[in-house]
Design an enzyme around this catalytic site. Structure first.
Site, PDB file in Angstrom:
ATOM      1  N   SER A  67       3.258  31.926  -8.117  1.00  0.00           N
ATOM      2  CA  SER A  67       2.477  32.051  -9.241  1.00  0.00           C
ATOM      3  C   SER A  67       3.172  32.438 -10.485  1.00  0.00           C
ATOM      4  O   SER A  67       3.701  33.724 -10.339  1.00  0.00           O
ATOM      5  CB  SER A  67       1.051  32.618  -9.385  1.00  0.00           C
ATOM      6  OG  SER A  67       0.331  32.518 -10.540  1.00  0.00           O
ATOM      7  N   GLY A  68       3.529  31.942 -11.730  1.00  0.00           N
ATOM      8  CA  GLY A  68       4.133  32.512 -12.622  1.00  0.00           C
ATOM      9  C   GLY A  68       5.463  31.997 -12.684  1.00  0.00           C
ATOM     10  O   GLY A  68       6.145  32.533 -13.597  1.00  0.00           O
ATOM     11  N   THR A  92       4.334  24.660 -12.658  1.00  0.00           N
ATOM     12  CA  THR A  92       3.517  23.726 -13.471  1.00  0.00           C
ATOM     13  C   THR A  92       4.368  23.177 -14.688  1.00  0.00           C
ATOM     14  O   THR A  92       4.137  21.992 -14.924  1.00  0.00           O
ATOM     15  CB  THR A  92       2.108  24.275 -13.819  1.00  0.00           C
ATOM     16  OG1 THR A  92       1.399  24.658 -13.026  1.00  0.00           O
ATOM     17  CG2 THR A  92       1.245  23.273 -14.852  1.00  0.00           C
ATOM     18  N   ASN A 139       0.094  35.256 -13.764  1.00  0.00           N
ATOM     19  CA  ASN A 139       0.476  34.062 -14.690  1.00  0.00           C
ATOM     20  C   ASN A 139      -0.693  33.744 -15.454  1.00  0.00           C
ATOM     21  O   ASN A 139      -1.857  33.858 -14.779  1.00  0.00           O
ATOM     22  CB  ASN A 139       0.721  32.973 -13.548  1.00  0.00           C
ATOM     23  CG  ASN A 139       0.962  31.717 -14.650  1.00  0.00           C
ATOM     24  OD1 ASN A 139       1.086  31.650 -15.545  1.00  0.00           O
ATOM     25  ND2 ASN A 139       1.205  30.685 -13.590  1.00  0.00           N
ATOM     26  N   SER A 146      -2.210  30.014 -14.042  1.00  0.00           N
ATOM     27  CA  SER A 146      -1.671  29.819 -12.742  1.00  0.00           C
ATOM     28  C   SER A 146      -2.623  28.468 -12.229  1.00  0.00           C
ATOM     29  O   SER A 146      -3.930  28.404 -12.276  1.00  0.00           O
ATOM     30  CB  SER A 146      -2.194  31.021 -11.848  1.00  0.00           C
ATOM     31  OG  SER A 146      -1.978  30.870 -10.481  1.00  0.00           O
ATOM     32  N   SER A 147      -2.039  27.675 -11.368  1.00  0.00           N
ATOM     33  CA  SER A 147      -2.695  26.505 -10.651  1.00  0.00           C
ATOM     34  C   SER A 147      -3.081  27.277  -9.489  1.00  0.00           C
ATOM     35  O   SER A 147      -2.677  27.658  -8.516  1.00  0.00           O
ATOM     36  CB  SER A 147      -1.635  25.449 -10.105  1.00  0.00           C
ATOM     37  OG  SER A 147      -0.993  24.901 -11.263  1.00  0.00           O
ATOM     38  N   GLY A 204       3.260  28.823  -4.109  1.00  0.00           N
ATOM     39  CA  GLY A 204       4.237  29.317  -3.361  1.00  0.00           C
ATOM     40  C   GLY A 204       3.856  30.560  -2.224  1.00  0.00           C
ATOM     41  O   GLY A 204       2.835  30.801  -2.205  1.00  0.00           O
ATOM     42  N   GLU A 225       2.814  33.609  -0.816  1.00  0.00           N
ATOM     43  CA  GLU A 225       1.842  34.760  -1.650  1.00  0.00           C
ATOM     44  C   GLU A 225       1.725  35.898  -0.576  1.00  0.00           C
ATOM     45  O   GLU A 225       1.416  35.839   0.574  1.00  0.00           O
ATOM     46  CB  GLU A 225       0.445  34.319  -1.999  1.00  0.00           C
ATOM     47  CG  GLU A 225       0.509  33.302  -3.274  1.00  0.00           C
ATOM     48  CD  GLU A 225      -0.532  33.191  -3.697  1.00  0.00           C
ATOM     49  OE1 GLU A 225      -0.914  32.501  -4.528  1.00  0.00           O
ATOM     50  OE2 GLU A 225      -1.915  33.491  -3.051  1.00  0.00           O
TER      51      GLU A 225
END
Length: 1003
Positions: free
Chosen positions: A107-108, A112, A157, A160-161, A385, A387
């Site tokens: 994330s970040g 996206t 992020n 973040s998705s 990704g 985590e």
């Protein structure tokens, strides 16, 4: 790409494959640091793109940049997300194989944004039309909608998705985007009811509150203050400086309209979003008995109106659960904890199912209404990704399982790609040792004894199942696995850093501790039956689609979340395996989202779990650098006198000459079928340095050629104008042909005359090239419809002319032979079995020469000249005894001879007929008149040359003509006519008048 190698000390190498010390993680990260410092955020590992989030705007995404990468070879320009996009697009177009781009990273890291850049590139560079523009707009506008409902601010992020997304972009045969389809995975529904400190709920809640019009908020029963809603205060972060919720709301509203949402659908969608906030504000009190009751009736009124349900029924469903036991329906009151859980379960279910409905609605909007001919697809996978947090739960377990599967696919396809290239080029492939993480995937997903199966069993079994019993079962079932341990099973040193409620998995990316608290609840469907029934009775059309009544009739336990995800992941892997993949690996340079800051510890962690060093090791297992002969020779030809300024021979020979001149050692390179493979980067660096030196020496001569350059430019301009004119003429010709083809069945008109004339011309040219070569050749090109009659006339004229010419060229002997063959054909073709065998054999003048015939026989023939003789066998009339005889043919008669005796003479005039069978025998019968006393009856003969013999007889008989006339007193006289060398009229021995006359004209 090679042009940047001269500055490698300052900006690093553009491809990690060219790192001299490719096994060093420190060298890898140092190369990233050099490039990041120079705002070079993209680097390759072969065909894999590594992207570092710059946390600032870079002027590298303009239309000019898009045009720079459009249609250009992957390695001819600097690394960029556009290069990957264009390479996938061109591969799809040229190879007619579906492509996919897999974007991964934590994330970040910019996943996206990367997917957005790819969509924007296709929207700008692909062919367009009105319909295509609509599809492009909808594809682009689907992003803000999905981000609003599926993204949230996290510690790492601000956008973040919180779901995995796979999008297929469908292209028609022209390469234009004509449709799309989205699959969503693992929405983080728990975020609806709980957020960690410093995080927010999904964007849409804050956008609605901040950006919604006053009338809208009043209708929804909402206040313009997120602090008023329990589901929005858990993270204590209602405002974020980098997010403008009011502006984003306008973007989302416009996007919903572009995608095709009606006003009614938008209203019902917003009713659901508002109802989730009202659900979160429902408060419970406790009776003395422990049963829960609702203390906030205002929220129930809003929910009843927004969801279109009966308020009293909803109120009861939120405080009671329905149980069906032995066919009997029972209601059981809930305590405070159970009621709160039921409320949160309903909120998560409503939001999760509405999100799925939203994705399906977008898919309907993106669907191509007519199945395109020769359609191709490029897929975009944007998914979490790997985590690793301080506290890792069920969500991280699923996410990391997904990444484990993607890593397995990544390494397998990378190896396959390398092996395929080596085999295609004829280079020996040496197997590469690598860590196969199948053992970890099996540990998670194996039937009956994998972690997911154990978790499902605990969720579904009767009795007091809990998170702790799940952990205990893990220890008992897979406790001995090399990649799993728990606090109970591990050594004393590890126990100090592990909680008693944790298990540790050794992933390909490293160790992760998972806390089992909440595993069973998150895996189970905790939505009570009576709450589902209430949603099924809703007047909200979206909810009635999300909650199907058929679901209530299904007595089976619903699938667990882990099993659903496992099934979806298996389908995703199947989709990815069917396509040609490209990879984008995104890296976050720091946790503070600061531009220019490079956190080496954080980046080393990401390099590890993205598997970049493993990928680099696989890519460098053989040769670091490979290029097509033409590209390599074009760049370095100036370094060798034999290849400069141009090489005229085969490209492979030119490259071989060049590398030998440069002093390449055999172990440093290999020559494939179309590429050169260089093993060591230092070899390429030395070549590039030599080229740089050579450029300086060549530059000194440039002043002498400036005038030549001007002339050359002028001449190139002229050539370009000529090419443009030829292209215009070609385009006009194509248009005339297309129009002519459309009107080809009409009468001749301006629209089709060019086409029809060309068709006639083409046929005549084809006919000219394919005319029959001999009179026996019956082939003739098939004419177009308009030329059928003319073609037939031409064919007859041409064949007549060929026959006439052929006849003029043949000599008398051959002509006589042909006449005999024609007679044989008329008599025997399709009537006698052995006729075909006689066709290629020439007929001879006679089968017996003068020495084989007794002189007395010749003397007895008198003035009659023997024309043909053949040995035959005569069969007696009684007993059919075979006797050898000779058959002699003269102009007037057939004579049967026995040694020196003339046994029988048969005048052609008296011959009544000849009989033969249809078989392949040589027997024939000469029929004579029975009233002729000189004859002994019909004669049965056999000849080895029956076709030839009887053809000769037929010709002689045909040459004999008879005229009868009346003499006096009823008597008849006969005149026999035969051909001869001179005119002779006399009485013959048979009493007839014999007339011999020469032929004056050949027939």
């Amino acid at each position: 790409m090679e042009s940047a190698l001269t500055a490698r000390d300052r900006v690093g190498v553009q491809d990690f494959v060219l790192l001299e010390n490719h096994t060093s993680e420190a060298a890898f990260i140092e190369n990233l640091r050099k490039r990041f410092k120079e705002n070079l955020i993209y680097t390759y590992i072969g065909s894999v793109l590594v992207s570092v989030n710059p946390y600032k705007d870079l002027e590298i995404y303009t239309k000019n940049h898009m045009e720079r990468y459009r249609g250009i070879n992957f390695y001819e320009v600097s690394p960029h997300i556009y290069a990957v996009s264009d390479n996938s697009y061109r591969s799809m177009r040229t190879e007619r194989k579906d492509q996919c781009i897999l974007i991964s990273g934590e994330s970040g890291a910019g996943k996206t944004e990367a997917s957005k850049k790819i969509l924007q590139y296709y929207a700008v560079t692909c062919p367009a039309s009105d319909q295509v523009e609509t599809v492009k707009d909808r594809l682009l506008q689907s992003n803000p909608v999905l981000e609003a409902f599926g993204n949230a601010k996290t510690l790492r992020n601000d956008n973040s998705s919180r779901f995995g997304k796979y999008m297929d972009i469908q292209f028609d045969f022209k390469g234009a985007p004509v449709g799309g389809h989205i699959l969503n995975y693992l929405l983080e529904k728990s975020r609806v009811v709980h957020q960690n400190h410093g995080e927010r709920n999904f964007h849409i809640f804050y956008q609605l509150i901040e950006g919604g019009e006053e009338d809208l908020l009043r209708r929804l029963g909402l206040e313009r203050n997120p602090q008023q809603y329990q589901y929005l205060v858990k993270g204590n972060c209602p405002k974020v400086s980098s997010i403008n919720d009011r502006s984003d709301w306008k973007v989302v509203r416009k996007a919903l309209s572009v995608i095709g949402f009606s006003e009614d659908e938008v209203e019902e969608l917003l009713n659901i979003i508002a109802s989730v906030l009202h659900l979160g504000n429902i408060q419970y009190g406790g009776e003395d008995s422990g049963n829960a009751y609702i203390t906030t009736d205002t929220q129930i009124k809003y929910l009843a109106r927004l969801l279109g349900v009966d308020g009293s029924v909803l109120k009861e469903a939120l405080t009671h659960k329905k149980i069906i036991a032995k066919g009997e329906e029972l209601k059981s009151p809930l305590n405070l904890e159970q009621a709160s859980s039921a409320r949160d379960a309903l909120s998560k279910a409503v939001y999760g199912r509405t999100f799925t409905w939203l994705v399906n609605k977008i898919n309907v909007s993106l669907a191509y209404k007519v199945t395109p001919h020769n359609a191709s697809v490029i897929g975009l996978l944007d998914i979490y990704g790997f985590e690793v947090f301080q506290h890792n739960s069920f969500e991280q377990f699923c996410i990391n399982y997904c990444n484990e599967k993607l890593q397995q696919l990544f390494i397998e396809l990378t190896l396959k790609s390398e092996q395929d290239e080596y085999e295609a080029e004829g280079i020996t492939w040496e197997p590469v040792q690598y860590f196969n993480n199948k053992i970890i995937c099996d540990l998670v997903e194996e039937k009956f004894k994998g972690i997911i199966s154990i978790l499902d069993e605990e969720c579904l079994r009767p009795g007091d199942a809990s998170d702790i019993t799940f952990l205990e079962k893990l220890e008992n079932t897979v406790g001995g696995h090399a990649h799993l341990t728990t606090h109970k099973l591990t050594d004393g040193k590890t126990r100090k850093v592990m909680g008693r409620e944790e298990f540790r998995l050794l992933h390909y990316a490293g160790e992760v501790n998972y806390n089992v608290n909440g595993f069973l609840d998150k895996n189970n469907d905790l939505l009570f039956r009576n709450l589902k029934e209430v949603m099924c009775m809703s007047d909200n059309k979206i909810l009635t689609q999300c909650f199907d009544r058929a679901e209530l009739k299904d007595s089976r336990r619903p699938e667990t979340a882990a099993t659903q995800f496992k099934t979806s992941l298996a389908k995703l892997m199947e989709i990815l395996m069917s396509k040609e993949p490209s990879y984008v690996r995104c890296i976050k340079p720091n946790d503070a989202k600061q531009a220019g800051r490079f956190d080496e510890v954080l980046i080393r962690h990401q390099v590890k779990y993205l598997g970049l060093m493993e990928n680099l090791r696989v890519r460098r297992a053989g040769f670091a650098y490979r290029r097509h002969y033409e590209t390599f020779l074009q760049r370095y030809k100036s370094l060798c006198p034999e290849t400069w300024p141009s090489w005229q021979g085969k490209l492979a020979d030119g490259v071989s000459t060049l590398v030998k001149h440069l002093g390449y050692k055999p172990e440093e390179y290999k020559l494939g079928r179309s590429k050169i493979f260089i093993r060591f980067p230092k070899t390429l660096f030395a070549t590039e340095d030599a080229l740089e030196t050579r450029k300086h020496s060549l530059g000194e001569r440039e002043s002498h050629v400036s005038h030549a350059v001007v002339v050359q430019a002028w001449w190139k301009g002229i050539l370009a104008c000529r090419r443009a004119r030829r292209r215009r003429e070609a385009a006009n010709t194509i248009r005339r042909f297309i129009k002519g083809f459309i009107y080809r069945h009409n009468e001749r008109c301006p629209e089709n005359e060019y086409f029809l004339d060309y068709v006639r011309y083409s046929f005549l040219m084809k006919l000219r090239r394919n005319l029959p070569k001999t009179v026996l050749d019956k082939s003739w090109p098939t004419p177009p419809t308009a030329l059928i009659e003319a073609s037939e006339r031409l064919r007859k004229l041409y064949m007549q002319n060929m026959v006439w010419g052929y006849c003029k060229r043949i000599n008398p002997e051959w002509k006589h032979q042909l006449e005999q063959k024609m007679v044989a054909s008329e008599i025997f073709k399709n009537k006698k079995d052995n006729y075909p065998q006689s066709v290629p054999k020439l007929f001879v003048g006679t089968r017996l020469n003068g020495e084989e015939i007794n002189p007395k026989v010749l003397q007895s023939l008198g003035s009659e000249k023997m024309k043909y003789a053949v040995p035959v066998t005569k069969y007696d009339r009684k007993g059919y005894k075979a006797r050898p005889r000779q058959l002699l043919l003269t102009s007037n008669s057939a004579v049967i001879v026995e040694e020196a005796k003339l046994k029988q003479r048969i005048d052609y005039a008296a011959l009544k007929g000849i009989s033969v069978s249809s078989l392949s025998d040589g027997v024939f019968v000469l029929h004579v008149p029975t009233e002729d006393k000189k004859q002994k009856g019909d004669v049965v003969l056999q000849s080895d040359h029956i076709i030839e013999t009887l053809t000769k007889v037929a010709i002689f008989v045909a040459l004999t003509q008879i005229i009868t006339f009346t003499m006096g007193q009823g008597r008849e006289g006969i005149i026999d006519f035969t051909s001869g060398s001179e005119l002779l009229v006399a009485k013959a021995k048979n009493g007839h008048l014999s007339v011999t006359a020469p032929r004056l004209n050949s027939r």
